[in-house]
Scaffold this motif. Structure first.
Motif, PDB file in Angstrom:
ATOM      1  N   ARG A  20       0.804  -1.218   0.000  1.00  0.00           N
ATOM      2  CA  ARG A  20       0.000   0.000   0.000  1.00  0.00           C
ATOM      3  C   ARG A  20       0.841   1.272   0.000  1.00  0.00           C
ATOM      4  O   ARG A  20       0.312   2.378  -0.040  1.00  0.00           O
ATOM      5  N   VAL A  21       2.169   1.137   0.032  1.00  0.00           N
ATOM      6  CA  VAL A  21       3.056   2.305   0.003  1.00  0.00           C
ATOM      7  C   VAL A  21       3.056   2.888  -1.405  1.00  0.00           C
ATOM      8  O   VAL A  21       3.290   2.178  -2.383  1.00  0.00           O
ATOM      9  N   ARG A  22       2.775   4.163  -1.502  1.00  0.00           N
ATOM     10  CA  ARG A  22       2.788   4.860  -2.798  1.00  0.00           C
ATOM     11  C   ARG A  22       4.228   5.191  -3.188  1.00  0.00           C
ATOM     12  O   ARG A  22       5.117   5.262  -2.339  1.00  0.00           O
ATOM     13  N   THR A  23       4.436   5.439  -4.458  1.00  0.00           N
ATOM     14  CA  THR A  23       5.794   5.739  -4.919  1.00  0.00           C
ATOM     15  C   THR A  23       6.346   7.001  -4.255  1.00  0.00           C
ATOM     16  O   THR A  23       7.530   7.053  -3.914  1.00  0.00           O
ATOM     17  N   SER A  24       5.501   8.000  -4.076  1.00  0.00           N
ATOM     18  CA  SER A  24       5.967   9.226  -3.422  1.00  0.00           C
ATOM     19  C   SER A  24       6.357   8.944  -1.972  1.00  0.00           C
ATOM     20  O   SER A  24       7.338   9.507  -1.461  1.00  0.00           O
TER      21      SER A  24
END
Length: 144
Positions: A20-24
């Motif tokens: 669930r970690v976004r690229t940003s």
């Protein structure tokens, strides 16, 4: 990978899904931890404290935007990683390719690392139910 955060002070266990970690957010974790994302992913699998801390910290920031890196410094034993159902299924595929005598040990180890050990049994049953591949007979066409 699922990261379990079990506060030593008796607080409620929390689960954090690394997918669930976004690229940003991954970029922020890389800077805070001074590690590349690939190192962090591998580190989570190996229960590296900095990697675990970074992923949990960035996901906690969604609820607590002002949470600083230095504000979240759990004890080493408060964080650990576990395989989710999708990862369990992938490992079961590998286990099924092992010789029969090696499977029991691999299954026991997978159950120890699975978030839900019952998922291992479900995945094993599904893999066992799949039809075995049958060799395809080669045919040749005569040209005319």
């Amino acid at each position: 990978m699922i990261i379990l955060y079990r506060p030593a002070d008796g607080g409620e266990e929390q689960q954090f899904d690394m997918r669930r970690v976004r690229t940003s957010e991954a970029a922020i974790v890389q800077k805070a931890a001074d590690m590349k994302w690939g190192e962090i992913k591998l580190g989570v699998r190996e229960d590296d404290p900095t990697s675990l801390r970074g992923v949990v910290w960035i996901l906690m920031k969604r609820e607590q935007p002002n949470l600083r890196w230095g504000d979240f410094d759990p004890e080493n034993d408060e964080l650990t990683s576990r395989f989710d159902a999708r990862e369990v299924a992938g490992y079961v595929d590998e286990i099924m390719s092992l010789p029969e005598e090696k499977r029991a040990g691999a299954i026991a180890e997978l159950k120890a690392w699975a978030l839900d050990p019952a998922e291992v049994d479900v995945a094993m049953a599904a893999a066992a139910a799949l039809p075995k591949e049958t060799p395809v007979k080669a045919t040749s066409k005569s040209g005319g």
